[in-house]
Design an enzyme around this catalytic site. Structure first.
Site, PDB file in Angstrom:
ATOM      1  N   ARG A 937       0.841  -1.197   0.000  1.00  0.00           N
ATOM      2  CA  ARG A 937       0.000   0.000   0.000  1.00  0.00           C
ATOM      3  C   ARG A 937       0.882   1.254   0.000  1.00  0.00           C
ATOM      4  O   ARG A 937       1.858   1.344   0.749  1.00  0.00           O
ATOM      5  CB  ARG A 937      -0.911   0.008   1.220  1.00  0.00           C
ATOM      6  CG  ARG A 937      -1.902   1.171   1.270  1.00  0.00           C
ATOM      7  CD  ARG A 937      -2.743   1.086   2.530  1.00  0.00           C
ATOM      8  NE  ARG A 937      -3.579  -0.098   2.529  1.00  0.00           N
ATOM      9  CZ  ARG A 937      -4.044  -0.683   3.639  1.00  0.00           C
ATOM     10  NH1 ARG A 937      -3.721  -0.193   4.835  1.00  0.00           N
ATOM     11  NH2 ARG A 937      -4.804  -1.751   3.564  1.00  0.00           N
ATOM     12  N   ARG A1006      -1.681   6.819   9.535  1.00  0.00           N
ATOM     13  CA  ARG A1006      -1.619   6.324   8.164  1.00  0.00           C
ATOM     14  C   ARG A1006      -1.861   7.450   7.159  1.00  0.00           C
ATOM     15  O   ARG A1006      -1.822   8.623   7.511  1.00  0.00           O
ATOM     16  CB  ARG A1006      -2.623   5.187   7.991  1.00  0.00           C
ATOM     17  CG  ARG A1006      -2.345   4.010   8.947  1.00  0.00           C
ATOM     18  CD  ARG A1006      -3.214   2.816   8.654  1.00  0.00           C
ATOM     19  NE  ARG A1006      -2.905   1.669   9.505  1.00  0.00           N
ATOM     20  CZ  ARG A1006      -3.461   0.484   9.372  1.00  0.00           C
ATOM     21  NH1 ARG A1006      -4.366   0.271   8.429  1.00  0.00           N
ATOM     22  NH2 ARG A1006      -3.138  -0.516  10.189  1.00  0.00           N
ATOM     23  N   LYS A1095      -3.968   1.360  14.875  1.00  0.00           N
ATOM     24  CA  LYS A1095      -3.867   2.252  13.721  1.00  0.00           C
ATOM     25  C   LYS A1095      -4.542   3.584  14.005  1.00  0.00           C
ATOM     26  O   LYS A1095      -5.434   3.693  14.864  1.00  0.00           O
ATOM     27  CB  LYS A1095      -4.474   1.588  12.495  1.00  0.00           C
ATOM     28  CG  LYS A1095      -5.927   1.146  12.662  1.00  0.00           C
ATOM     29  CD  LYS A1095      -6.354   0.300  11.487  1.00  0.00           C
ATOM     30  CE  LYS A1095      -7.725  -0.321  11.709  1.00  0.00           C
ATOM     31  NZ  LYS A1095      -8.108  -1.234  10.611  1.00  0.00           N
ATOM     32  N   LYS A1097      -6.050   7.186  11.902  1.00  0.00           N
ATOM     33  CA  LYS A1097      -6.403   7.706  10.583  1.00  0.00           C
ATOM     34  C   LYS A1097      -6.918   9.133  10.680  1.00  0.00           C
ATOM     35  O   LYS A1097      -7.677   9.471  11.597  1.00  0.00           O
ATOM     36  CB  LYS A1097      -7.474   6.826   9.931  1.00  0.00           C
ATOM     37  CG  LYS A1097      -7.043   5.376   9.734  1.00  0.00           C
ATOM     38  CD  LYS A1097      -8.163   4.532   9.134  1.00  0.00           C
ATOM     39  CE  LYS A1097      -7.720   3.090   8.940  1.00  0.00           C
ATOM     40  NZ  LYS A1097      -8.793   2.258   8.361  1.00  0.00           N
ATOM     41  N   CYS A1317     -14.650  -3.581  -0.149  1.00  0.00           N
ATOM     42  CA  CYS A1317     -13.261  -3.894   0.156  1.00  0.00           C
ATOM     43  C   CYS A1317     -12.793  -5.039  -0.736  1.00  0.00           C
ATOM     44  O   CYS A1317     -13.573  -5.606  -1.494  1.00  0.00           O
ATOM     45  CB  CYS A1317     -13.118  -4.263   1.627  1.00  0.00           C
ATOM     46  SG  CYS A1317     -13.884  -5.851   2.033  1.00  0.00           S
ATOM     47  N   CYS A1323      -7.453 -11.353   1.024  1.00  0.00           N
ATOM     48  CA  CYS A1323      -7.515 -10.881   2.412  1.00  0.00           C
ATOM     49  C   CYS A1323      -7.703 -12.065   3.356  1.00  0.00           C
ATOM     50  O   CYS A1323      -8.672 -12.815   3.245  1.00  0.00           O
ATOM     51  CB  CYS A1323      -8.642  -9.872   2.593  1.00  0.00           C
ATOM     52  SG  CYS A1323      -8.789  -9.290   4.302  1.00  0.00           S
ATOM     53  N   CYS A1362     -15.644  -8.759   5.936  1.00  0.00           N
ATOM     54  CA  CYS A1362     -15.551  -9.018   7.377  1.00  0.00           C
ATOM     55  C   CYS A1362     -15.977  -7.755   8.108  1.00  0.00           C
ATOM     56  O   CYS A1362     -16.171  -6.709   7.492  1.00  0.00           O
ATOM     57  CB  CYS A1362     -14.128  -9.433   7.762  1.00  0.00           C
ATOM     58  SG  CYS A1362     -12.971  -8.047   7.882  1.00  0.00           S
ATOM     59  N   CYS A1366     -13.214  -1.923   6.281  1.00  0.00           N
ATOM     60  CA  CYS A1366     -12.332  -1.157   5.398  1.00  0.00           C
ATOM     61  C   CYS A1366     -13.099  -0.259   4.426  1.00  0.00           C
ATOM     62  O   CYS A1366     -12.607   0.799   4.041  1.00  0.00           O
ATOM     63  CB  CYS A1366     -11.421  -2.101   4.623  1.00  0.00           C
ATOM     64  SG  CYS A1366     -10.218  -2.938   5.669  1.00  0.00           S
TER      65      CYS A1366
END
Length: 1458
Positions: A937, A1006, A1095, A1097, A1317, A1323, A1362, A1366
């Site tokens: 990414r 990120r 994470k 964002k 996603c 994944c 899931c 995302c």
């Protein structure tokens, strides 16, 4: 015995007879998705049944079977008329075989197909109604058995039931074994002559023998049938002989007409006009021969010819013999038909071949519709290849057997297509001759005569020299001829289509791979002509059986000729290789064969299912990808299958090394040779067992084997911890996965403990399924001496519906029950861990484990102190600032993977390790490790890319990835399918274009996402600058990234890579920090050695557009614009999307307003919010570690005060803002500076070339013409803006966009507002499909939206594989979140502006339920909504779903039925 009568159809009674005769039965059906008229009944009744497709030369399979059996047993075939007609090439072979063919003529009424076979020597019988069908089916069997002749039994079935006494199996078998109907002496004599040359020649079976046997069979079955039956008045003066499908309307109507009778034909072959005439009353003077034949191909009809040729001496008694062509007849029009027949018969001069009845059509509309639908669906699938041909050769493509041409189609024989090609070549040669004559005659008259003659001469030279005439302007030549008024020009223009160069293709199916088709294929490839064949093979490798059918490998067959270009391709495996093959095939001067894979079990399968089956076939080597060009001196054969090529290269490398070692060390060579023995594995196993026994000798306790089945790693962790604790108590313990354990050894165990989690709908995890299948189906396992225990991990709320409760911990329960049945003794009660308990599964486990130690007698033994499990925090601390052993792992060539700890650390470098889950099972079965690859990414602050950066990503996706790349929901690029050896070159390539991957993932800040904002250049530039500043300020300062990926040179480098890395001012840090005593160290002033808990964002929105979903992130910045200047930002904190299914401790959350800050302070504010999270986030529970939980745990006010304390000042009150939507604005927009911006729709962000759309190629071409400040902007909704286009560039860009269909934004509002996603296949967290499935679902919903007038209304729909979120599903008006394969949770009621969380509406539903729920809701919205009311708002207003006012009440007020 009581006689019973049942209501049955013709098809059922025939199936009943076939099942009782014990015949081998072949059922011919038209398509995979369309069963034959017999199929359902046969599947119920017949045990030995083989289904054949009508286009795959089915009678060749029957012939093969007969030859292989070499017995006199009768073989039965069920077929349509078309299927019967396709037996024509096999008539000679079948002529002396005991075969019955039962033909239902109800779907096809062309008796011309039967008449075409009337001279085959077969017996043809016809029955009328179920009772006759049953008797005739038995009679057919008896005749075929006695005479060893094929018998065709045809009948009309309209599905009407009739009371019939079903023959019992005993009755049928008794008849079959009757001595009168055993093989004749003639047949036995024929068999003798094969081995005894001195035997007398057998006596041929005569027509009289056949007629006698038929009569004998009629009598034996106690039927009163005659070859012909007359129905009508004994005084009738006219009669019709009926040869048609549906006779009943005629029979019913004739009984009401005293002057007309009808003759039904029961025995069509052998034919006897004498018997027919003898059936007619003496009063009959006029005979009508009525045939249901669609095309008259001879002067006299088949029935007329039969009648006249066999009974000429008795014809003088008739005044008129008149033939009629019969169309459709039913009970409504039969009177009209009979009236027309009678009038013509009574005319003074009757009209021969008069057409009566309605236009011929199928009698079964439903069946026809199904067949047409299947054919349409098949052609739709095949468009994956035909569309590519149209794209590559748009003006020159000529599909000779295209379905829009007469007598052609995808299944047409190659002979037809080749003949058409030769005709075209001949026409072109004639045109060349005419052109020469025209030049020689000098008859052209136009002022441009000289130019015309020159151009025409060039065309002649090009077409006679064997070179392409593409260089000749054919359009100009035709234009000049059109302007010339001479007769020579007019004559040439009559064939003007042949002036243009054409790419000639024949397209066929795998039906061409059978003997019948191969003869035509042979003609094409042996001709040497410049013609191309595309043969589409649709047979899935999963159902391939060795030698089941005589299907040839056309590719291998063609390569044997040596002058044929051959390629094997698969559009869903390698699009690039397909393009190469088709282009090379077209350029090849001679025949070319491209064998293309398109596997499907049903014509109605979607592209996703075809893709998955393709991947399995290619990856396992069943379908190799290759290209063969005999004109190349070197590398004429190129193997393009990567997995096969890599395995082959590894093998060759090993062989080369062994050869060198053998030559240098003879002793080694002898040792190597001796090691090739059948007992090598046994020897190795023995040594391994001895070593294990030696290892366990020092332990005093009983043995304990611990086995686990685990998908996510939790069950594996529990099992390994249990094994360590067992060893600490002195037990002899080993641990491994279910599937790694040899199941045949389980009876020898003393104590075994099984630990399993729950996957999918109550299924075993993947690494336990093979073991479970073996145990579940075993009949020889005895566990009488085995003590066992089972502990399961599940979630009692994961399947909340009552009917789904059975799935809770189902694997553990099933395993426990099965082990008990096999005689195992319970060591400890079944333990069931529940994620809903206070401590999750640990609540039950902590009670279960002590019981195990007690049962093993070691409960009083103090276990050794066990180190706590390694956490992500431990990994970060011990990583030496994110280095770990990544560099060493990249050098390890023995595996495509990296170490588990390094998998966590590479996330900080923007890398995720994945494997292809589509082929995981196949690789495991083949003894291979998973197909590991990496997702890479890019960090792209501001979401803006230059043309050079776009082209670099495009290049790397082809060279280092899987040929595609993804626009993510964070406005950046993602490469997929990067294998380990390509990982470093890929990252260096990315960095060479002044972008990087550092901090694109991991527990750090990120990529900073900013609004695309095409309508305001000034504001856009400003927020991109601010976003970049935030990203650079919060970037980790470790030099590990530069050290591992960028330091030094690499063999894959382009020019100036190292110079570019060295001179870049921003991005990854290159040098360590100097501390006291002159020491250089890594130092993280913001993050520290443990970085963040999870994470982090940051997104920036500019009202009224919330295209970045500003409420859904850790920090949301809402720009406040005054007088077209950004003056500051409203700051939101605590948004986040991740959830665990049915775990009410987890929830999605929208950000809380902290207040307003001025623009100059925003970078510092973001830092301080992040630092409060760093110091207060939950590092002990990663499911509770996001900022959203920190804000809720502390409270918004307390959190705000902590941030203000670090800032040294307070937030101002938030400014008023308003959002209109969270979707993108598609099409052209002009900003205030006059620059133009185009937003193109990219479905789910996947940039790739497909048969329908060359999207990747088009955008590559766009990037190539960009200059100056032209740029790409990537949106958080996964779309692309082509930006800053000036007026003088506009036409060029519009033309290019139109060429590649990138300007098409006329999609439905639902599709334009959808996002997904990646999910399967890469994944590792995916539970269900997402990116690959959402387009399919949207298509099915669009039909309803169109009907309700909602096509252009925007509905925000998002799908994820899931619950990690995302694609931000929790903010959508409609969300589908993967629960298990093909199973989703449906959530409703999100805010159209992205300001409100949705709520669970239904749990664990599949596609049919999704459609059944959403369509009525859409319709209700269309009818009941207020003006301007969005779908999510409407659902809340009318009470369909409760509003989620904040994250913490996400689980409140969920409908009971959810």
């Amino acid at each position: 015995m009581v006689t019973s009568y049942e209501s049955e159809t013709n098809k059922f009674v025939v199936a009943n007879v076939l099942s009782s005769t014990g015949s081998k039965v072949f059922a011919i059906q038209p398509a995979l998705a369309v069963k034959s008229k017999f199929s359902e009944d046969l599947e119920k009744k017949v045990s030995d049944l083989t289904v054949l497709r009508v286009n795959n030369d089915p009678f060749q399979t029957v012939v093969d079977y007969l030859e292989s059996q070499q017995s006199s047993d009768v073989v039965s075939v069920t077929s349509s008329l078309t299927g019967l007609f396709k037996s024509l090439p096999h008539l000679t072979t079948l002529k002396k075989s005991p075969v019955t063919v039962h033909v239902d003529v109800s779907t096809e009424s062309d008796y011309g197909l039967i008449a075409a076979l009337r001279h085959s020597g077969f017996v043809f019988l016809q029955s009328f109604g179920p009772a006759e069908a049953q008797q005739t089916a038995l009679i057919s069997h008896l005749i075929a058995q006695k005479l060893s002749l094929p018998v065709v039994h045809f009948f009309y079935s309209n599905d009407d039931e009739e009371k019939v006494r079903l023959l019992t199996g005993a009755e049928i078998q008794k008849a079959s074994s009757n001595t009168s109907f055993q093989p004749t002496q003639q047949e036995q004599a024929e068999e003798t002559t094969e081995t005894d040359e001195n035997s007398a020649a057998p006596t041929a079976i005569t027509q009289a023998d056949i007629s006698s046997t038929i009569e004998e069979a009629f009598k034996f079955t106690k039927t009163s049938y005659k070859p012909f039956e007359y129905i009508g008045s004994s005084k009738a003066t006219s009669a019709i002989v009926l040869f048609a499908a549906n006779a009943d309307p005629f029979v019913q109507a004739i009984n009401q007409d005293a002057n007309l009778g009808v003759v039904l034909i029961r025995v069509y072959r052998p034919w006897s006009s004498e018997d027919l005439i003898g059936t007619l009353p003496s009063s009959v003077k006029r005979v009508g021969l009525v045939e249901q034949i669609q095309k008259q191909t001879t002067a006299w009809s088949p029935l007329f010819q039969d009648f006249v040729s066999d009974g000429v001496e008795k014809l003088s008694r008739f005044d008129h013999l008149v033939s009629f062509q019969l169309g459709g007849v039913n009970y409504d029009n039969v009177r009209t038909v009979l009236k027309s027949i009678s009038s013509n018969l009574n005319a003074e001069v009757p009209i021969q071949k008069l057409f009566v009845g309605s236009k011929p059509e199928s009698n079964d509309i439903t069946y026809d519709a199904e067949l047409k639908e299947a054919q349409t669906a098949a052609k739709k699938l095949e468009e994956a290849y035909t569309n590519v041909l149209h794209q590559l050769f748009p003006s020159s493509l000529d599909i000779i057997n295209a379905s829009d041409k007469p007598n052609a189609g995808l299944e047409a024989n190659p002979e037809y297509g080749f003949g058409a090609y030769l005709a075209k070549v001949q026409q072109k040669e004639e045109l060349v001759s005419k052109a020469r004559a025209a030049i020689k005659s000098n008859d052209f008259t136009s002022p441009l005569k000289q130019e015309l003659q020159t151009l025409l001469s060039q065309w002649i030279v090009a077409n006679t020299s064997g070179k392409s005439n593409q260089s000749v302007d054919a359009d100009k030549l035709i234009e000049l001829l059109s302007k010339d008024g001479s007769s020579a020009a007019k004559q040439l223009l009559e064939s003007k289509q042949y002036f243009k160069e054409s790419s000639s293709w024949l397209i066929g199916s795998d039906a061409w791979s059978y003997d019948l088709g191969s003869s035509g294929v042979h003609h094409v490839i042996s001709s040497g002509k410049n013609i191309n064949m595309l043969v589409i093979d649709s047979q899935p490798f999963s159902e391939v059986k060795a030698n089941a059918l005589r299907k040839k490998d056309i590719g291998l067959y063609a390569m044997n000729f040596g002058n044929v270009y051959v390629a094997s391709v698969a559009v869903y495996a390698s699009y690039t290789q397909l393009l190469q093959a088709l282009i090379e095939a077209e350029k090849f001067d001679g025949p070319s064969v491209v064998v293309a894979y398109l596997p499907y079990y049903s014509e109605h399968e979607n592209a996703l299912q075809v893709l998955q089956e393709t991947k399995k076939a290619v990856e396992t080597g069943y379908w190799p990808l290759y290209r063969y060009d005999p004109t190349l001196e070197s590398e004429s054969f190129k193997l393009d299958s990567f997995q096969i090529r890599k395995s082959l290269q590894d093998f060759l490398d090993r062989e080369n090394k062994l050869t060198l070692l053998s030559k240098r060390h003879p002793t080694f060579a002898r040792s190597l040779q001796s090691s090739y023995g059948a007992d090598i594995k046994a020897s190795q196993k023995k040594r391994a067992q001895a070593a294990l026994a030696s290892l366990l000798e020092g332990l005093s306790g009983p043995p304990l084997t611990v086995l686990f089945a685990s998908d996510g790693g939790v069950a594996e962790s529990v099992a390994k911890r249990l094994q360590r604790r067992a060893k600490g108590r002195g037990l002899k313990s080993i641990v491994m996965s279910f599937d790694d354990y040899p199941v045949e050894e389980i009876s020898n165990e003393e104590n075994v403990v099984f630990v399993t989690s729950t996957a999918g709908q109550g299924e075993l995890p993947q690494n336990g399924r093979a073991f479970w299948d073996a145990v579940k189906n075993a009949t020889d396992i005895d566990l009488a001496n085995v003590n066992f225990g089972v502990f399961g991990l599940g979630d009692s709320h994961y399947w909340p519906r009552k009917e789904d409760k059975i799935y809770y911990n189902k694997p553990a329960k099933d395993l426990y029950n099965r082990l008990t049945i096999l005689g195992g003794k319970e060591l400890v009660p079944l333990g069931l861990g529940d994620d809903q308990d206070a401590d999750g599964y640990s609540t039950a486990y902590n009670e279960w484990e002590p019981l195990l130690w007690k049962a093993l007698g070691v409960d009083g033994v103090a276990g050794a102190d066990e180190p706590p499990p390694i956490t992500n925090e431990d990994i970060k601390i011990g990583s030496n600032f994110l280095r770990g052993t990544i560099a060493e792992g990249l050098q390890d060539k023995s595996t495509g993977a990296i170490a588990a700890n390094d998998q966590q650390l590479t996330k900080f470098h923007g890398i995720y390790m994945q494997d292809d889950r589509d082929i995981r099972d196949e690789r495991k079965a083949a003894g291979l490790e998973p197909a590991f690859s990496f997702m890479v990414r890019v960090r792209l602050p501001g979401c803006v890319a230059s043309p050079a950066q776009w082209l670099k990503i495009d290049e790397l996706s082809d060279k280092r990835g899987n040929g595609t790349f993804k626009i993510t929901t964070r406005g950046t690029f993602q490469l997929h399918g990067v294998i380990k050896e390509n990982l470093k070159p890929a990252i260096r390539g990315i960095n060479s274009s002044l972008i990087d991957t550092v901090a694109a993932c991991g527990d750090v800040n990120r990529n900073v996402v900013t609004a695309a904002l095409p309508g305001n250049a000034k504001i856009h530039d400003e927020i991109v600058k601010i976003g970049t500043e935030i990203s650079e300020h919060l970037l980790p300062e470790t030099t590990a990234y530069h050290e591992i990926w960028l330091e030094g040179e690499d063999e894959g480098d382009g020019s100036d890579y190292t110079k570019t890395f060295a001179e870049r001012k921003t991005g990854p840090k290159k040098k360590k920090t100097l501390v006291s005593a002159g020491t250089l160290v890594d130092y993280e002033p913001l993050y520290g050695p443990t970085y963040l808990p999870r994470k982090f964002k940051i997104n920036i929105a500019v009202p009224p557009y919330n295209d970045v979903d500003v409420y859904g992130h850790d920090i949301g910045l809402i720009a406040i614009v005054e007088d077209n200047e950004v003056v500051g930002f409203n700051v939101l904190a605590g948004g986040g999307m991740g959830v665990t299914h049915n775990n009410k401790k987890t929830y999605p959350r929208t950000g809380s307003l902290l207040g307003y800050v001025e623009k100059a302070n925003i970078v510092n504010v973001c830092e301080k919010v992040m630092l409060v999270q760093r110091d207060n986030g939950d590092r002990g529970n990663r499911k509770h570690a996001r900022l959203k939980y920190t804000v809720d745990d502390l409270g918004v006010d307390t959190f705000r005060s902590k941030v203000e304390k670090l800032l040294g000042y307070k937030f101002e009150p938030g400014r008023d803002i308003h959002f209109d939507s969270n979707t993108d604005t598609f099409g052209w927009v002009t900003d205030e500076t006059g620059k133009h911006h185009f937003t193109t729709f990219v479905e789910n962000g996947r940039v790739e070339d497909t048969p329908e759309l060359q999207f990747k190629t088009g955008l590559r071409e766009v990037a190539k013409i960009m200059k100056g400040d032209n740029e790409f902007r990537l949106t958080a909704n996964q779309h692309i803006l082509i930006s800053n286009i000036s007026d003088d560039q506009l036409d060029q860009f519009k033309e290019l966009l139109a060429k590649y269909k990138l300007d098409n934004v006329t999609f439905s509002g639902l599709r334009l507002s959808s996002a997904a996603c990646v999910a399967f296949p890469t994944c590792g967290l995916a539970m269900a499909e997402s990116e690959r499935y959402l387009p399919v679902l949207v298509t099915k919903l669009e039909e309803a939206l169109e009907e309700y007038g909602l096509r252009h209304d925007s509905i925000v729909l998002r799908m994820t594989g899931c619950p990690n979120g995302c694609a931000r599903p929790w903010l959508a008006e409609v969300a589908l979140v993967g629960k298990a394969y093909d199973t989703y949770n449906l959530l409703l009621g999100g805010g159209f502006h992205g300001q409100r969380i949705n709520k669970l509406y239904r749990s664990s539903i599949k596609e049919d339920e999704i459609l059944a729920i959403l369509k009525p809701l859409f319709k209700r919205w269309a009818l009941e909504r207020n003006d301007g009311e969005h779908f999510g708002d409407f659902l809340i207003r009318v009470g369909v779903i409760a509003e989620t006012t904040e994250g913490k009440n996400f689980w409140d007020n969920v409908p009971e039925e959810a």
